[in-house]
Design a protein around this motif. Structure first.
Motif, PDB file in Angstrom:
ATOM      1  N   PRO A   5       0.832  -1.208   0.233  1.00 57.19           N
ATOM      2  CA  PRO A   5       0.073  -0.114   0.168  1.00 57.19           C
ATOM      3  C   PRO A   5       0.933   1.309  -0.176  1.00 57.19           C
ATOM      4  O   PRO A   5       0.036   2.209   0.007  1.00 57.19           O
ATOM      5  N   THR A   6       2.110   1.243   0.088  1.00 57.99           N
ATOM      6  CA  THR A   6       2.922   2.673   0.043  1.00 57.99           C
ATOM      7  C   THR A   6       3.458   2.741  -1.386  1.00 57.99           C
ATOM      8  O   THR A   6       3.539   1.729  -2.054  1.00 57.99           O
ATOM      9  N   SER A   7       3.802   3.983  -1.410  1.00 54.94           N
ATOM     10  CA  SER A   7       4.619   4.386  -2.703  1.00 54.94           C
ATOM     11  C   SER A   7       6.009   4.680  -2.483  1.00 54.94           C
ATOM     12  O   SER A   7       6.382   5.266  -1.349  1.00 54.94           O
ATOM     13  N   LYS A   8       6.859   4.709  -3.579  1.00 58.61           N
ATOM     14  CA  LYS A   8       8.089   5.207  -3.432  1.00 58.61           C
ATOM     15  C   LYS A   8       8.182   6.535  -4.225  1.00 58.61           C
ATOM     16  O   LYS A   8       7.725   6.646  -5.093  1.00 58.61           O
ATOM     17  N   ILE A   9       8.722   7.356  -3.390  1.00 53.95           N
ATOM     18  CA  ILE A   9       9.182   8.772  -3.822  1.00 53.95           C
ATOM     19  C   ILE A   9      10.479   8.898  -4.381  1.00 53.95           C
ATOM     20  O   ILE A   9      11.405   8.502  -3.644  1.00 53.95           O
TER      21      ILE A   9
END
Length: 124
Positions: A5-9
């Motif tokens: 559920p997380t995004s990579k910046i």
């Protein structure tokens, strides 16, 4: 699609970005009429009508401030001791900051580093 559920910046410097193929000199030489004609001829992204523009809400000042500082909602809320739900409500125009909150936001806007220092947890 990932189940994570997380995004990579990813942040890139100007030097690491790929160079585009846009002819900026030609674009800068265009007249206002040529710009409008080109925009009107674009079938994928036509200009908005006055009615469509009137229906749009501006981005909240709080959100612009947070994004200018490069912080997520959670980081901004933690740094300045704000409930994250309140911050979200301000950003989504569900509520507006009251007078003390506006004063805090103005101080953050004027000198975010000083406000971070002032609001930092005391060292034991």
């Amino acid at each position: 699609m990932s189940n994570n559920p997380t995004s990579k910046i990813v942040r890139r410097t100007r030097e690491t970005l790929r160079r585009g193929t846009s002819d900026w000199a030609r674009l800068k030489a265009m007249t206002e009429e040529e710009i409008n004609a080109a925009a009107l001829s674009d079938p994928d992204c036509p200009p908005l009508t006055d009615e469509q523009l009137a229906q749009m809400r501006p981005v909240s000042r709080v959100k612009r401030l947070r994004e200018r500082l490069g912080l997520t909602q959670a980081q901004f809320a933690a740094a300045f001791h704000l409930p994250i739900t309140t911050l979200r409500d301000w950003e989504q125009h569900r509520s507006t900051p009251d007078a003390p909150a506006r004063a805090l936001l103005l101080a953050i806007e004027r000198d975010p580093d000083a406000m971070r220092r002032l609001l930092a947890e005391p060292v034991a």
